[in-house]
Design a protein around this motif. Structure first.
Motif, PDB file in Angstrom:
ATOM      1  N   TRP A 255       0.837  -1.193   0.000  1.00 40.91           N
ATOM      2  CA  TRP A 255       0.000   0.000   0.000  1.00 40.91           C
ATOM      3  C   TRP A 255       0.872   1.243   0.000  1.00 40.91           C
ATOM      4  O   TRP A 255       1.942   1.275   0.633  1.00 40.91           O
ATOM      5  N   LEU A 256       0.402   2.268  -0.689  1.00 47.30           N
ATOM      6  CA  LEU A 256       1.154   3.517  -0.800  1.00 47.30           C
ATOM      7  C   LEU A 256       0.205   4.639  -1.200  1.00 47.30           C
ATOM      8  O   LEU A 256      -0.975   4.399  -1.477  1.00 47.30           O
ATOM      9  N   SER A 257       0.741   5.848  -1.247  1.00 51.70           N
ATOM     10  CA  SER A 257      -0.083   6.998  -1.601  1.00 51.70           C
ATOM     11  C   SER A 257      -0.416   6.991  -3.086  1.00 51.70           C
ATOM     12  O   SER A 257       0.379   6.506  -3.909  1.00 51.70           O
ATOM     13  N   PRO A 258      -1.559   7.544  -3.481  1.00 56.40           N
ATOM     14  CA  PRO A 258      -1.883   7.655  -4.909  1.00 56.40           C
ATOM     15  C   PRO A 258      -0.842   8.463  -5.670  1.00 56.40           C
ATOM     16  O   PRO A 258      -0.534   8.148  -6.828  1.00 56.40           O
ATOM     17  N   GLU A 259      -0.277   9.490  -5.033  1.00 51.03           N
ATOM     18  CA  GLU A 259       0.686  10.346  -5.719  1.00 51.03           C
ATOM     19  C   GLU A 259       1.941   9.566  -6.110  1.00 51.03           C
ATOM     20  O   GLU A 259       2.461   9.711  -7.227  1.00 51.03           O
ATOM     21  N   VAL A 260       2.442   8.751  -5.201  1.00 45.66           N
ATOM     22  CA  VAL A 260       3.638   7.970  -5.515  1.00 45.66           C
ATOM     23  C   VAL A 260       3.304   6.830  -6.465  1.00 45.66           C
ATOM     24  O   VAL A 260       4.069   6.535  -7.386  1.00 45.66           O
ATOM     25  N   ALA A 261       2.156   6.195  -6.282  1.00 46.70           N
ATOM     26  CA  ALA A 261       1.762   5.118  -7.203  1.00 46.70           C
ATOM     27  C   ALA A 261       1.681   5.618  -8.629  1.00 46.70           C
ATOM     28  O   ALA A 261       2.048   4.904  -9.586  1.00 46.70           O
ATOM     29  N   ALA A 262       1.227   6.864  -8.817  1.00 46.64           N
ATOM     30  CA  ALA A 262       1.067   7.425 -10.165  1.00 46.64           C
ATOM     31  C   ALA A 262       2.404   7.626 -10.870  1.00 46.64           C
ATOM     32  O   ALA A 262       2.454   7.756 -12.096  1.00 46.64           O
ATOM     33  N   LEU A 263       3.496   7.623 -10.117  1.00 43.87           N
ATOM     34  CA  LEU A 263       4.809   7.811 -10.728  1.00 43.87           C
ATOM     35  C   LEU A 263       5.185   6.657 -11.645  1.00 43.87           C
ATOM     36  O   LEU A 263       6.049   6.794 -12.511  1.00 43.87           O
ATOM     37  N   GLN A 264       4.547   5.515 -11.466  1.00 46.00           N
ATOM     38  CA  GLN A 264       4.813   4.390 -12.374  1.00 46.00           C
ATOM     39  C   GLN A 264       4.449   4.755 -13.814  1.00 46.00           C
ATOM     40  O   GLN A 264       5.051   4.251 -14.759  1.00 46.00           O
ATOM     41  N   ASP A 265       3.460   5.636 -13.956  1.00 45.22           N
ATOM     42  CA  ASP A 265       3.024   6.034 -15.296  1.00 45.22           C
ATOM     43  C   ASP A 265       3.657   7.349 -15.744  1.00 45.22           C
ATOM     44  O   ASP A 265       3.991   7.526 -16.914  1.00 45.22           O
ATOM     45  N   SER A 266       3.830   8.288 -14.789  1.00 41.20           N
ATOM     46  CA  SER A 266       4.294   9.624 -15.163  1.00 41.20           C
ATOM     47  C   SER A 266       5.809   9.760 -15.169  1.00 41.20           C
ATOM     48  O   SER A 266       6.345  10.728 -15.700  1.00 41.20           O
ATOM     49  N   GLY A 267       6.490   8.803 -14.577  1.00 45.86           N
ATOM     50  CA  GLY A 267       7.948   8.885 -14.563  1.00 45.86           C
ATOM     51  C   GLY A 267       8.501   8.700 -13.167  1.00 45.86           C
ATOM     52  O   GLY A 267       8.431   9.610 -12.340  1.00 45.86           O
ATOM     53  N   LEU A 268       9.035   7.524 -12.899  1.00 42.34           N
ATOM     54  CA  LEU A 268       9.533   7.192 -11.565  1.00 42.34           C
ATOM     55  C   LEU A 268      10.944   7.740 -11.392  1.00 42.34           C
ATOM     56  O   LEU A 268      11.840   7.418 -12.184  1.00 42.34           O
ATOM     57  N   PRO A 269      11.184   8.570 -10.377  1.00 40.31           N
ATOM     58  CA  PRO A 269      12.517   9.145 -10.180  1.00 40.31           C
ATOM     59  C   PRO A 269      13.483   8.124  -9.589  1.00 40.31           C
ATOM     60  O   PRO A 269      13.084   7.054  -9.142  1.00 40.31           O
ATOM     61  N   GLY A 270      14.733   8.484  -9.583  1.00 38.36           N
ATOM     62  CA  GLY A 270      15.728   7.699  -8.862  1.00 38.36           C
ATOM     63  C   GLY A 270      16.456   6.650  -9.662  1.00 38.36           C
ATOM     64  O   GLY A 270      17.236   5.873  -9.098  1.00 38.36           O
ATOM     65  N   ALA A 271      16.255   6.589 -10.990  1.00 38.79           N
ATOM     66  CA  ALA A 271      16.888   5.535 -11.788  1.00 38.79           C
ATOM     67  C   ALA A 271      18.407   5.606 -11.723  1.00 38.79           C
ATOM     68  O   ALA A 271      19.092   4.580 -11.756  1.00 38.79           O
ATOM     69  N   ARG A 272      18.953   6.817 -11.659  1.00 33.87           N
ATOM     70  CA  ARG A 272      20.411   6.971 -11.615  1.00 33.87           C
ATOM     71  C   ARG A 272      20.891   7.535 -10.287  1.00 33.87           C
ATOM     72  O   ARG A 272      22.019   8.016 -10.183  1.00 33.87           O
ATOM     73  N   SER A 273      20.041   7.464  -9.291  1.00 33.74           N
ATOM     74  CA  SER A 273      20.392   8.058  -8.002  1.00 33.74           C
ATOM     75  C   SER A 273      21.296   7.141  -7.192  1.00 33.74           C
ATOM     76  O   SER A 273      21.227   5.914  -7.286  1.00 33.74           O
ATOM     77  N   VAL A 274      22.161   7.759  -6.408  1.00 35.86           N
ATOM     78  CA  VAL A 274      22.967   7.050  -5.417  1.00 35.86           C
ATOM     79  C   VAL A 274      22.872   7.836  -4.118  1.00 35.86           C
ATOM     80  O   VAL A 274      23.077   9.056  -4.108  1.00 35.86           O
ATOM     81  N   HIS A 275      22.532   7.144  -3.043  1.00 34.23           N
ATOM     82  CA  HIS A 275      22.425   7.789  -1.733  1.00 34.23           C
ATOM     83  C   HIS A 275      23.356   7.108  -0.741  1.00 34.23           C
ATOM     84  O   HIS A 275      23.499   5.881  -0.757  1.00 34.23           O
ATOM     85  N   LEU A 276      23.975   7.913   0.083  1.00 30.41           N
ATOM     86  CA  LEU A 276      24.763   7.413   1.204  1.00 30.41           C
ATOM     87  C   LEU A 276      23.899   7.577   2.451  1.00 30.41           C
ATOM     88  O   LEU A 276      23.756   8.676   2.979  1.00 30.41           O
ATOM     89  N   LEU A 277      23.308   6.490   2.892  1.00 22.32           N
ATOM     90  CA  LEU A 277      22.385   6.549   4.015  1.00 22.32           C
ATOM     91  C   LEU A 277      23.087   6.132   5.302  1.00 22.32           C
ATOM     92  O   LEU A 277      23.998   5.298   5.285  1.00 22.32           O
ATOM     93  N   PRO A 278      22.664   6.689   6.426  1.00 17.78           N
ATOM     94  CA  PRO A 278      23.279   6.329   7.700  1.00 17.78           C
ATOM     95  C   PRO A 278      22.861   4.939   8.148  1.00 17.78           C
ATOM     96  O   PRO A 278      21.937   4.331   7.592  1.00 17.78           O
ATOM     97  N   GLY A 279      23.531   4.440   9.156  1.00 17.39           N
ATOM     98  CA  GLY A 279      23.051   3.227   9.796  1.00 17.39           C
ATOM     99  C   GLY A 279      21.688   3.483  10.409  1.00 17.39           C
ATOM    100  O   GLY A 279      21.352   4.611  10.760  1.00 17.39           O
TER     101      GLY A 279
END
Length: 367
Positions: A255-279
């Protein structure tokens, strides 16, 4: 009404979560806005928690996150799972009312071992509040000295369990920072406005906000995240499911928000993203089932020996691909990644994104 769709590719779960968690796409405009959106952010490691916020707020520096804590626009306490989290101050009261009783029952055996009775908790409350009323917020070490002097021993984890109980019941809260520690404040003074919700409303709001900020996620993820009964979670879900979208994948409902679910059709971000996340970051730790973003064979590399201590992670396109560390100090400090499958894991674009992410982290520490 809730919509339903099949997830086209399970690998997209991680990228959808990047968007929900404000790591890609729409970003938060301020530190308090981000923490409020995330609902609660794991924070037993204070330095890691500061970066968990900073990485999600463009342009934010370490000083900005610390300032929000010092101003009380973000607070740190034990709202659930017996673990420290960052939350919005107006949310802490109703979260505690929802979770405290169940957690208190779960640690009753440990309190018997430590010889902590309810009378001891009440006495510690009176001692602490009297001291804080006279002298203001106090360090943990000084508070423990006051408790010891008044006949409430704090050795052998007794002190931290007393402090946790006083925070869990809404008498104390962690307040302003003093270096890399936090002072203990009186809840009602540090958080003058804290909403109170009925249990049904609180359950529904907690669940909805988690699924919007962490989705795609399952009801079981939320029950684990909060340690609230799954039967009660299912009941609360009926009050909010019309505000969510269901994605089915492998027989599991996410389950997720309609706004984020709609990104599957409108263009999902993050394809080339790299994040350094903390522990201990919510991207990894915020779910009971993590295989969509972390290959099971790599789990021991994130939590060596299953010891509960989560290492810093490199996340590329919504998938955990390695760990990282900071070597050196000051201007010579450098991010050193350790990728699971060697340098070939990242292509040229991702390598460039990793370099950018490393610069972002060192700038965060310096500002």
């Amino acid at each position: 009404m809730a919509a339903q769709a099949s997830l086209r590719d399970r690998r997209m779960i991680g990228r959808l979560r990047l968007a929900s968690q404000r790591l890609a796409g729409d970003r938060a405009g301020s530190v308090p806005e981000l923490v409020r959106w995330m609902t609660a952010m794991q924070a037993q490691d204070l330095q890691a928690a500061l970066w968990a916020v900073g990485v999600r707020v463009p342009g934010a520096g370490l000083a900005d996150v610390r300032a929000a804590i010092d101003a009380g626009t973000v607070v740190r306490s034990w709202p659930m799972r017996g673990t420290l989290h960052l939350v919005a101050p107006e949310d802490l009261g109703w979260m505690l009312e929802l979770t405290a009783e169940r957690l208190t029952r779960s640690i009753a055996g440990r309190h018997r071992q430590l010889e902590i009775t309810w009378a001891d908790v009440e006495k510690a409350r009176d001692i602490a509040l009297e001291h804080i009323a006279a002298d203001g917020p106090v360090s943990r070490a000084d508070l423990f000295r006051v408790l010891d002097a008044a006949g409430q021993p704090t050795q052998g984890q007794r002190g931290i369990h007393l402090l946790g109980s006083l925070c869990r019941h809404g008498w104390l809260v962690l307040g302003p920072l003093a270096g890399n520690q936090q002072l203990v404040a009186a809840f009602d003074e540090w958080i003058p406005v804290s909403r109170r919700l009925g249990r049904e409303e609180a359950m529904a709001q907690f669940l909805l906000r988690y699924l919007r900020s962490h989705g795609p996620a399952t009801l079981r993820d939320f029950a684990w995240w909060t340690q609230l009964p799954l039967t009660e979670v299912h009941a609360a879900f009926e009050n909010v499911r019309h505000e969510l979208v269901e994605l089915e994948c492998g027989g599991t409902s996410y389950w997720l928000s309609p706004e984020v679910a709609a990104l599957q059709d409108s263009g999902l971000p993050g394809a080339r993203s790299v994040h350094l996340l903390p522990g201990f970051d919510e991207f990894v730790l915020g779910y009971t089932e993590r295989s969509a973003v972390l290959a099971p064979e790599h789990s021991d590399l994130i939590v060596p020996g299953g010891n509960g201590v989560f290492k810093k992670t490199v996340v590329a396109a919504g998938k955990v691909v390695g760990t990282w560390a900071l070597e050196g100090t000051g201007p010579r400090a450098a991010v050193v990644p350790e990728l699971f499958d060697g340098a070939a894991t990242l292509g040229p674009a991702a390598q460039a994104a990793l370099t950018t992410a490393a610069r972002r982290y060192t700038r965060f520490l310096a500002s």
